[in-house]
Design a protein around this motif. Structure first.
Motif, PDB file in Angstrom:
ATOM      1  N   LEU A   1      45.464 -33.601 -16.931  1.00  0.00           N
ATOM      2  CA  LEU A   1      44.206 -34.301 -17.202  1.00  0.00           C
ATOM      3  C   LEU A   1      44.412 -35.814 -17.142  1.00  0.00           C
ATOM      4  CD1 LEU A   1      41.237 -33.931 -18.108  1.00  0.00           C
ATOM      5  CD2 LEU A   1      42.030 -34.092 -20.452  1.00  0.00           C
ATOM      6  N   ARG A   2      45.576 -36.228 -17.686  1.00  0.00           N
ATOM      7  CA  ARG A   2      45.834 -37.674 -17.706  1.00  0.00           C
ATOM      8  C   ARG A   2      45.965 -38.249 -16.298  1.00  0.00           C
ATOM      9  NH1 ARG A   2      48.580 -36.862 -22.699  1.00  0.00           N
ATOM     10  NH2 ARG A   2      50.581 -36.425 -21.714  1.00  0.00           N
TER      11      ARG A   2
ATOM     12  N   GLN B   1      44.191 -21.615 -15.179  1.00  0.00           N
ATOM     13  CA  GLN B   1      44.817 -21.639 -16.502  1.00  0.00           C
ATOM     14  C   GLN B   1      45.686 -20.403 -16.741  1.00  0.00           C
ATOM     15  OE1 GLN B   1      42.965 -19.885 -19.621  1.00  0.00           O
ATOM     16  NE2 GLN B   1      45.049 -19.956 -20.422  1.00  0.00           N
TER      17      GLN B   1
ATOM     18  N   TYR C   1      49.632 -20.207 -17.367  1.00  0.00           N
ATOM     19  CA  TYR C   1      50.106 -19.603 -18.621  1.00  0.00           C
ATOM     20  C   TYR C   1      51.119 -18.497 -18.332  1.00  0.00           C
ATOM     21  CZ  TYR C   1      50.173 -16.846 -22.873  1.00  0.00           C
ATOM     22  OH  TYR C   1      50.598 -16.145 -23.979  1.00  0.00           O
TER      23      TYR C   1
ATOM     24  N   PHE D   1      48.417 -28.972 -19.061  1.00  0.00           N
ATOM     25  CA  PHE D   1      47.043 -29.381 -18.754  1.00  0.00           C
ATOM     26  C   PHE D   1      46.730 -30.772 -19.312  1.00  0.00           C
ATOM     27  CE2 PHE D   1      46.602 -24.975 -17.567  1.00  0.00           C
ATOM     28  CZ  PHE D   1      45.837 -25.091 -16.415  1.00  0.00           C
ATOM     29  N   MET D   2      47.363 -31.131 -20.405  1.00  0.00           N
ATOM     30  CA  MET D   2      47.161 -32.497 -20.919  1.00  0.00           C
ATOM     31  C   MET D   2      47.704 -33.508 -19.900  1.00  0.00           C
ATOM     32  SD  MET D   2      45.604 -32.856 -23.793  1.00  0.00           S
ATOM     33  CE  MET D   2      44.969 -31.813 -25.094  1.00  0.00           C
TER      34      MET D   2
ATOM     35  N   PHE E   1      37.864 -30.862 -12.854  1.00  0.00           N
ATOM     36  CA  PHE E   1      39.017 -30.420 -13.640  1.00  0.00           C
ATOM     37  C   PHE E   1      38.706 -29.107 -14.368  1.00  0.00           C
ATOM     38  CE2 PHE E   1      41.975 -30.296 -17.169  1.00  0.00           C
ATOM     39  CZ  PHE E   1      43.167 -30.689 -16.552  1.00  0.00           C
TER      40      PHE E   1
ATOM     41  N   GLU F   1      40.290 -28.670 -26.627  1.00  0.00           N
ATOM     42  CA  GLU F   1      41.208 -29.771 -26.914  1.00  0.00           C
ATOM     43  C   GLU F   1      41.255 -30.766 -25.757  1.00  0.00           C
ATOM     44  OE1 GLU F   1      45.095 -28.298 -27.896  1.00  0.00           O
ATOM     45  OE2 GLU F   1      44.257 -27.034 -29.482  1.00  0.00           O
ATOM     46  N   LEU F   2      41.270 -30.199 -24.552  1.00  0.00           N
ATOM     47  CA  LEU F   2      41.324 -31.073 -23.377  1.00  0.00           C
ATOM     48  C   LEU F   2      40.072 -31.937 -23.310  1.00  0.00           C
ATOM     49  CD1 LEU F   2      42.660 -28.457 -20.817  1.00  0.00           C
ATOM     50  CD2 LEU F   2      43.869 -30.525 -21.504  1.00  0.00           C
TER      51      LEU F   2
ATOM     52  N   PHE G   1      42.853 -18.443 -26.682  1.00  0.00           N
ATOM     53  CA  PHE G   1      43.696 -19.574 -26.308  1.00  0.00           C
ATOM     54  C   PHE G   1      43.020 -20.457 -25.262  1.00  0.00           C
ATOM     55  CE2 PHE G   1      47.074 -22.241 -25.375  1.00  0.00           C
ATOM     56  CZ  PHE G   1      47.395 -22.191 -24.035  1.00  0.00           C
TER      57      PHE G   1
ATOM     58  N   LEU H   1      42.077 -24.346 -25.816  1.00  0.00           N
ATOM     59  CA  LEU H   1      42.730 -25.395 -25.043  1.00  0.00           C
ATOM     60  C   LEU H   1      41.694 -26.231 -24.307  1.00  0.00           C
ATOM     61  CD1 LEU H   1      45.173 -26.816 -23.879  1.00  0.00           C
ATOM     62  CD2 LEU H   1      45.439 -24.960 -22.224  1.00  0.00           C
TER      63      LEU H   1
ATOM     64  N   PHE I   1      40.750 -25.721 -14.271  1.00  0.00           N
ATOM     65  CA  PHE I   1      41.202 -25.089 -15.514  1.00  0.00           C
ATOM     66  C   PHE I   1      40.810 -23.616 -15.534  1.00  0.00           C
ATOM     67  CE2 PHE I   1      42.654 -25.095 -19.821  1.00  0.00           C
ATOM     68  CZ  PHE I   1      41.874 -24.143 -20.463  1.00  0.00           C
TER      69      PHE I   1
ATOM     70  N   THR J   1      51.867 -24.666 -22.009  1.00  0.00           N
ATOM     71  CA  THR J   1      50.663 -24.655 -21.169  1.00  0.00           C
ATOM     72  C   THR J   1      49.725 -25.801 -21.567  1.00  0.00           C
ATOM     73  OG1 THR J   1      50.867 -22.255 -21.020  1.00  0.00           O
ATOM     74  CG2 THR J   1      48.776 -23.199 -20.344  1.00  0.00           C
ATOM     75  N   SER J   2      49.581 -26.012 -22.866  1.00  0.00           N
ATOM     76  CA  SER J   2      48.735 -27.128 -23.323  1.00  0.00           C
ATOM     77  C   SER J   2      49.268 -28.441 -22.763  1.00  0.00           C
ATOM     78  CB  SER J   2      48.744 -27.234 -24.847  1.00  0.00           C
ATOM     79  OG  SER J   2      48.247 -26.069 -25.394  1.00  0.00           O
TER      80      SER J   2
ATOM     81  N   ALA K   1      40.279 -34.614 -25.814  1.00  0.00           N
ATOM     82  CA  ALA K   1      41.219 -35.646 -25.380  1.00  0.00           C
ATOM     83  C   ALA K   1      40.578 -36.518 -24.298  1.00  0.00           C
ATOM     84  CB  ALA K   1      42.491 -34.983 -24.846  1.00  0.00           C
ATOM     85  N   TRP K   2      39.789 -35.881 -23.453  1.00  0.00           N
ATOM     86  CA  TRP K   2      39.135 -36.621 -22.372  1.00  0.00           C
ATOM     87  C   TRP K   2      38.124 -37.621 -22.936  1.00  0.00           C
ATOM     88  CZ3 TRP K   2      39.685 -37.995 -17.648  1.00  0.00           C
ATOM     89  CH2 TRP K   2      38.602 -38.379 -16.869  1.00  0.00           C
TER      90      TRP K   2
ATOM     91  N   GLU L   1      47.404 -12.423 -23.162  1.00  0.00           N
ATOM     92  CA  GLU L   1      47.144 -13.794 -23.584  1.00  0.00           C
ATOM     93  C   GLU L   1      46.187 -13.756 -24.765  1.00  0.00           C
ATOM     94  OE1 GLU L   1      45.048 -17.697 -21.672  1.00  0.00           O
ATOM     95  OE2 GLU L   1      45.852 -16.191 -20.321  1.00  0.00           O
TER      96      GLU L   1
ATOM     97  N   GLN M   1      43.242 -45.409 -20.095  1.00  0.00           N
ATOM     98  CA  GLN M   1      43.308 -44.142 -19.372  1.00  0.00           C
ATOM     99  C   GLN M   1      42.046 -43.897 -18.557  1.00  0.00           C
ATOM    100  OE1 GLN M   1      44.113 -42.084 -23.134  1.00  0.00           O
ATOM    101  NE2 GLN M   1      45.633 -40.941 -21.965  1.00  0.00           N
TER     102      GLN M   1
ATOM    103  N   PHE N   1      44.807 -36.572 -13.336  1.00  0.00           N
ATOM    104  CA  PHE N   1      44.131 -35.802 -12.284  1.00  0.00           C
ATOM    105  C   PHE N   1      43.355 -36.704 -11.330  1.00  0.00           C
ATOM    106  CE2 PHE N   1      40.005 -36.095 -14.174  1.00  0.00           C
ATOM    107  CZ  PHE N   1      39.095 -35.655 -13.239  1.00  0.00           C
TER     108      PHE N   1
END
Lengths: 806, 208
Positions: free
Chosen positions: B73-74, B44, B48, B69-70, B36, A44-45, A37, A41, B40, B65-66, A48-49, A33, A56, B76
Motif C-alpha cells: 500500500l505504501r 489476498q 496468505y 499488504f502494508m 488497490f 486496517e489497510l 482475517f 486486514l 487485495f 501477510t499484513s 492506514a491509507w 484461513e 506518504q 503501490f
C-alpha cells in the motif's frame, strides 16, 4: 474461508510415480484461513491509507507544489503582491519554513465507509455457561459519517426445537443404546436465504458415526440469514451438534450389565471369597488379542526374534532387552502388519502403545482411532475387551491432554505490585506483564495469604479446552464399558470423574454395580468405601475397605495402611523400625487415642485415612507419589490453581486455607504431580507444623462443657445441660448430633442416646438413666458437615444421698 | 471440598445456546483506493497461502501477510505494470517479508512446526481421526520443507501454497516454464528424501 488448490497447469509436469503421490499429497493440503482475517486486514489497510502522513501522499505533494507555483505567478504579475512576495522571501532567509499541511480529507457520501462485511462473523452455538459476546476490534474511522445503516445482524436458528428433533432423529440408534454421545462442531455457510449451503467438519467427536450424522443433519437446519445494510448476506456459522444419550446419565454407566439377581451378601466381608484376579487397571492381554496380533504378523521367525506377542501388545520389551532398539524394530514389524491386514486392529493397538511410551501422543491417539475404525468394520472378529481397550486408552490420552491444559492461567504482574511481600521482593521477575512462576512460588511460601488475594484479583485464565474434549473422553469410557462392562480401567475412570465432582451417591451406586459385575473387584470396593466415608457412613466404609483389601496383594494393602505421611518425626523413626504383625499393632495403637467418637464401633479417622489413601492410589496411580503424600496428609485442597501456558510447564498451587500451601512446579504434560527438590524440602518441614489434617479440625477434639443434675428415681436420673462450643458454626438449618454414651468399668458400651439438635447458641438439655454398673459417661457433640467433634468424658460418682449437682 | 479443575469442566451443562464470538459492530469503514482494493480482493488469499506454507503458524502467516499488504500500500503508486503483474509484484514483496520473518525467527530459535500449531492445515478428510493422522503427515512435510534450500522452499510454496501455474511461477522467478518444471521436480525429490530420512535434513541444513 477454505481453499482447495487446483493446479490446472501442473499436469504437464511429468513426475515419477513416487513423486506423484507426494505432489498429490502436497496439493491436497487445505488452508483454513480465519474467515474474518481478510476483512480485518482490509479495514486496517484502509485506516492506514486514510491516516498516512503527508509525506506518504504524492498527490498532496503535487498539490502543494502547484500552490507554490501559482503563488509565485500571482506574486510576479500583480504589483501589490510582488512587494509582499519580496518580504516573504526575505523571511524565508531567516526563518524556518513551516511544513505544508495536506488538505483536509473529506469523503463524499457515496464513498462513505461501508459496513464491515458481516460474512466475517462467526456465530457459535454453545452451552450458556460459556456464552459471551466478544466484539471484534475494528479500527474507528477518523471522520464522522453522515449516512447510517441498520446494524448488521447475524443468523439466528429459526426453530430450535425442530433442530433438536432433527438431531435426535439423526442420532444412530445403536450408539444411543450404547450410551455413546459426543459433541461435533460443524462450520456452516448460511446463504442469504437462510439455508445451509455448505457444511464442514470443524471438530469431530471422535466417533466417526456421530461425525457423519452431524454432517448429514446440519443441512436441514433453517436460519434467519445475516443482514448487512438491510440486505441479507451469506455468512459462516459455527454450530455444535450435541448427541446426548437420552436415558443414560454418566454415573449410570459404570458396571452396566451386572446381574440384578447377584449375591445379596456381595459386600459382606465375612461371606464368600474375595477377588482372586489381577488388579491392574490396564487389562491383561487377552488371548484373542494376542492371537489377532500373531495372525497379523504371520512370521514365527520375527516373533521368536523380537519376543512374545504379549510383549509387543503392551509395548514393553522382554526382560533384558534394550527398549529403544526393540521398539524401533517392533514398530517396523507392526507397520508392515498394519498394511498387510487392513481389517485387523491388533497391530494398531500395539503400535499405539509403543508410540505412547515413546511420547508420541498425537500419533498414538490417531492409531487408537484407526484401530477403532478397523474394529468397527470387523466387529465379529474383534473381542469386546480389545474394543474396550482401544476406547479406554484413547480416552486416557484425551484425559491427559485435557488435564495438562485445563484450568491454566497466568497472574498479572501488576496485581503483585499492588500487594506487599518484602521477603519475596527480589525473587523472579515478570514475563510479558505476567508474574513468573518463580515469583509466585516465592510468594506462596513467604506470603501465602497475600498470594491468595492476588489470585482472586489478578488471575487470568489463559486456556480453556472446553467441554468438547471431555465429551469425547466420556464417550470413550462409556463405550469401553458398554462393550466390556467389567473393564477395570474405564470403570475406575468413570468413578474417579464422579468422585472429583463430589457426586458420592452416584459413586456408591456405580461402584456397587461394578463390584457386582466384576465379582468384587478391589478397585470398585475401594471407591465404594471412599463414597461411604464421604457420605458419613464410616462403619459400612470400613467393611468395604476390609473386603477390598482381602482381594489386594499384600504390598498394596501395606501401602494403603501406611502411616508414614501422617507421623511426626519421632513417631516416624519408631514406625520405621516395625514390620509385619508388629507394624499392624503399632498402627492400631496409633489410631486408638485418635478416635474422634469413642462410642462408635469404628475409628472415623482411621477410615478417613484409608479413604484418602485409596483415592490417592487410584487418582495418582501410586500411594507413594508426592501428590498422594499431600492428599493423604491434608486431604483435598480448599482451592487449586494452575499457572502456566499451554504446552509449557505448569505450576499447581494447593491451598489449604489457613495452611499449608503446597506448590507443585515444573509439571509436564503427564498426570505425574511430583515435587521439586525445594518443594520436597518444604513438605518435609511441614511435618513439624501440620502433621496432618482430618476434616477441617486439628487432631484434638474440642472440649465440651457439661453440667449435670442428678435425681434419684428408679435408678439415677442424670439431667445434662450441654453448651454448644464457639468453634461450631451456628446456623439454625444445620443439625448437630448430641450423644450420651454410658460405659462400664471395662470401657464397654452399656447404653447410648443420640439426638439431633439445631446448631444454635445456648444450652441443650438431655437426660439419661445411669445404673449401678456405669463407670464412665461420654457426651459427644458432632457436626456431620464439618467433621468437628466436641467431647466430654468423666467417671460417674457413686450415688449419694445429697443429690449434689454433679 | 475444593473444585478440582476436573470438576469445573465436568459441571458444564450440555445445553444448546447461541454464542456470538465475533460481531460486525461498526456501520462504516474507510475505503482503500479502488485499484488497490481490487488487488487485495483478488490476491489476498494467494499471498496468505504462499506465506502460510512457509511459516510455522497461522498467527505468523497473518502478521506477515499484513506486513506484505502494508508495504504494498505504501508503494503501490510506484508500481510499474510493465515490469510485473500485480500478483507477481505482491508475491515478490511476500517473498522478502517471509525471508525477513524467518531470519528473525532463526535468530530466536527453532523453525520446527509442532502438531498443535498447525490445526488450520488439513487435508479434506471426513473424520477427526483421519484429520489427526493427516496433520501429523503435514507436520512432517512442512518440517521437511523447512530444511530444504531457499530456492526449493520458494518454488514449493509458489506451487503448493499459492497454487500458481508453471507459467506464473516462471514469470515470478524470471525463468522459462521448462526450468520451472525441472526445478519443481528436483525440489520434490529432495523433499521426499528428507521426509524419508530426517538425518539428510541435518546435512542439507548444514550445507545451506
Amino acid at each position: 474461508m477454505k481453499h482447495r488448490l487446483d493446479h490446472p497447469g501442473l499436469d504437464a509436469l511429468v513426475l515419477p510415480d513416487d513423486l506423484k503421490s507426494l505432489d498429490a499429497e502436497l496439493s491436497s493440503i487445505r488452508y483454513e484461513e480465519r474467515p474474518s482475517f481478510g476483512p480485518e486486514l482490509e479495514g486496517e489497510l484502509a485506516k492506514a491509507w486514510l491516516t498516512r502522513t503527508p509525506a506518504q501522499r504524492p498527490w498532496a505533494r503535487r498539490l502543494a507544489v502547484a500552490a507554490v507555483i501559482a503563488l509565485l505567478l500571482v506574486g510576479t504579475t500583480v504589483p501589490s503582491a510582488r512587494a509582499s512576495l519580496v518580504r516573504f522571501i526575505g523571511t524565508l532567509q531567516t526563518e524556518e519554513v513551516a511544513p505544508v499541511e495536506g488538505p483536509e480529507v473529506t469523503v463524499p457520501a457515496e464513498a462513505a465507509p461501508q459496513p464491515v462485511d458481516s460474512s466475517d462473523a462467526i456465530v457459535e452455538l454453545r452451552p450458556p455457561v460459556i456464552a459471551e459476546v466478544v466484539p471484534v476490534e475494528v479500527p474507528t474511522p477518523p471522520i464522522e459519517v453522515p449516512v447510517e445503516w441498520p446494524a448488521p445482524t447475524l443468523p439466528v436458528l429459526v426453530d430450535r426445537e425442530e433442530a433438536e428433533a432433527s438431531i435426535r432423529e439423526a442420532y444412530p440408534l445403536d450408539l444411543q443404546r450404547a450410551g455413546v454421545g459426543g459433541s461435533v462442531r460443524v462450520l456452516l455457510w448460511i446463504d442469504p436465504r437462510g439455508s445451509v449451503d455448505n457444511v464442514n467438519l470443524d471438530e469431530g467427536s471422535g466417533v466417526p458415526a456421530l461425525d457423519r450424522a452431524a454432517l448429514l443433519v446440519a443441512p436441514s437446519f433453517r436460519f434467519r440469514p445475516a443482514s448487512r445494510r438491510g440486505q441479507s448476506v451469506g455468512t459462516w456459522v459455527e454450530f455444535d451438534v450435541i448427541f446426548q444419550p437420552m436415558a443414560q446419565q454418566f454415573g449410570q454407566i459404570a458396571g452396566v450389565g451386572d446381574g440384578a439377581a447377584s449375591d445379596p451378601n456381595i459386600f459382606d466381608p465375612s461371606v464368600g471369597a474375595a477377588w482372586r484376579g489381577t488388579v491392574d487397571a490396564a487389562a491383561p492381554v487377552g488371548r484373542e488379542t494376542s492371537e489377532l496380533l500373531a495372525t497379523a504378523i504371520d512370521d514365527d521367525e520375527v516373533i521368536a526374534r523380537l519376543g512374545p506377542v504379549e510383549s509387543m501388545l503392551v509395548g514393553e520389551p522382554p526382560p533384558g532387552v534394550g527398549p529403544t532398539q526393540w521398539r524401533s524394530d517392533v514398530s517396523a514389524v507392526l507397520e508392515d502388519a498394519m498394511e498387510r491386514n487392513p481389517d485387523n486392529p491388533a497391530p494398531l493397538l500395539a503400535l499405539a502403545r509403543i508410540r505412547r511410551r515413546q511420547g508420541l501422543k498425537g500419533e498414538a491417539r490417531a492409531l487408537f482411532e484407526r484401530g477403532l475404525q478397523r474394529a468397527v468394520r470387523s466387529d465379529s472378529r474383534v473381542s469386546p475387551s480389545l474394543f474396550a481397550d482401544l476406547h479406554y486408552e484413547r480416552g486416557l490420552l484425551i484425559k491427559e491432554g485435557w488435564q495438562a491444559s485445563n484450568g491454566l492461567g497466568r497472574v498479572r504482574a501488576d496485581a503483585l505490585d499492588l500487594a506487599a511481600c518484602p521477603q519475596a521482593a527480589s525473587s523472579g521477575g515478570s514475563e510479558d506483564g505476567y508474574a513468573s512462576a518463580d515469583r509466585l512460588i516465592a510468594w506462596n511460601y513467604l506470603c501465602p495469604a497475600e498470594l491468595d488475594e492476588i489470585f482472586s484479583t489478578g488471575f487470568e485464565p489463559s486456556y480453556n479446552s472446553g467441554p468438547a474434549n471431555l465429551d469425547v473422553m466420556t464417550a470413550s469410557f462409556r463405550t469401553a464399558i458398554a462393550a466390556h462392562p467389567v473393564h477395570v480401567g474405564a470403570n475406575v475412570e468413570v468413578l474417579l470423574a464422579l468422585s472429583e465432582q463430589g457426586r458420592w451417591e452416584e459413586v456408591l451406586e456405580a461402584s456397587e454395580r461394578f463390584a457386582r459385575a466384576s465379582n468384587r473387584h478391589p478397585y470398585g470396593l475401594l471407591l465404594g468405601g471412599l463414597a461411604l466415608q464421604r457420605l458419613s457412613r464410616p462403619e459400612e466404609a470400613r467393611d468395604r475397605f476390609t473386603l477390598a483389601m482381602l482381594g489386594l496383594p499384600a504390598h498394596e494393602v501395606n501401602a494403603l495402611k501406611d502411616l508414614r505421611f501422617v507421623l511426626d518425626r519421632s513417631q516416624l523413626a519408631e514406625y520405621r523400625r516395625t514390620t509385619g504383625v508388629q507394624r499392624r499393632n503399632w498402627e492400631d495403637r496409633f489410631w486408638a487415642p485418635l478416635d474422634p467418637i469413642l462410642s462408635t464401633a469404628v475409628n472415623e479417622r482411621a477410615i478417613e485415612h484409608l479413604a484418602r489413601a485409596a483415592h490417592a492410589r487410584l487418582r495418582y496411580g501410586d500411594v507413594q507419589s508426592d501428590a498422594s503424600e499431600v492428599l493423604i496428609r491434608y486431604g483435598e485442597p480448599n482451592r487449586l490453581r494452575v499457572v502456566g501456558e499451554l504446552g509449557g510447564p505448569r505450576t499447581e498451587f494447593w491451598n489449604y486455607g489457613t495452611g499449608p500451601h503446597v506448590t507443585f512446579t515444573g509439571l509436564g504434560p503427564t498426570p505425574a504431580t511430583e515435587l521439586t527438590q525445594e518443594g520436597r524440602a518444604y513438605v518435609n518441614d511441614l511435618r513439624d507444623v501440620f502433621v496432618h489434617r482430618y476434616g477441617t479440625d486439628a487432631r484434638d477434639p474440642v472440649p465440651l462443657a457439661v453440667e449435670f443434675e442428678a435425681h434419684e428415681g428408679t435408678g439415677l436420673q442424670v439431667q445434662m445441660r450441654v453448651d454448644v462450643p464457639d468453634e461450631f458454626e451456628v446456623e439454625e438449618q444445620r443439625l448437630l448430633e448430641l450423644g450420651v454414651f454410658l460405659l462400664d468399668a471395662s470401657g464397654a458400651l452399656v447404653s447410648s442416646t443420640v439426638i439431633e439438635t439445631p446448631a444454635v447458641e445456648g444450652p441443650v438439655s438431655l437426660e439419661a438413666s445411669v445404673s449401678a454398673e456405669i463407670a464412665t459417661v461420654v457426651v459427644e457433640l458432632f457436626d456431620p458437615a464439618s467433621g468437628r467433634v466436641a467431647v466430654f468424658r468423666d467417671a460417674v460418682p457413686p450415688p449419694s444421698d445429697g443429690l449434689e449437682p454433679y | 471440598m475444593s473444585a478440582h479443575p476436573y470438576t469445573r469442566a465436568m459441571q458444564i451443562q450440555d445445553n444448546v445456546t447461541e454464542k456470538v464470538t465475533r460481531q460486525a459492530p461498526t456501520r462504516s469503514r474507510p475505503r482503500l483506493p479502488s485499484e488497490f482494493e481490487t488487488w487485495f480482493v483478488e490476491h489476498q488469499s494467494s499471498v496468505y497461502r504462499y506465506v502460510r506454507f512457509r511459516v510455522a503458524t497461522r498467527e505468523a502467516a497473518e502478521d506477515v501477510t499484513s506486513d506484505v499488504f502494508m508495504k504494498a500500500l505504501r508503494s503501490f503508486e510506484r508500481y510499474d505494470a510493465s515490469r510485473a503483474s500485480p500478483k507477481t509484484w505482491l508475491l515478490r514483496i511476500a517473498r522478502n517479508a517471509v525471508t525477513d520473518h524467518l531470519r528473525a525467527l532463526k535468530r530466536r530459535g527453532s523453525l520446527h512446526v509442532s502438531l498443535d500449531r498447525i490445526p488450520d492445515l488439513v487435508a479434506n478428510v471426513p473424520s477427526a481421526e483421519e484429520r489427526v493422522i493427516k496433520q501429523e503427515r503435514i507436520q512432517r512435510l512442512l518440517n521437511g520443507t523447512q530444511t530444504l534450500r531457499k530456492g526449493d522452499q520458494e518454488i514449493l510454496s509458489l506451487r503448493y501454497g499459492s497454487g500458481l501455474q508453471n507459467s506464473e511461477i516462471a514469470e515470478h522467478l524470471g525463468v522459462s516454464d521448462n526450468a520451472v518444471a525441472v526445478r519443481l521436480h528436483r525440489a520434490l525429490k529432495r523433499l521426499q528424501d528428507v521426509v524419508r530420512d530426517p538425518d539428510l535434513a541435518r546435512t542439507q541444513d548444514h550445507e545451506a
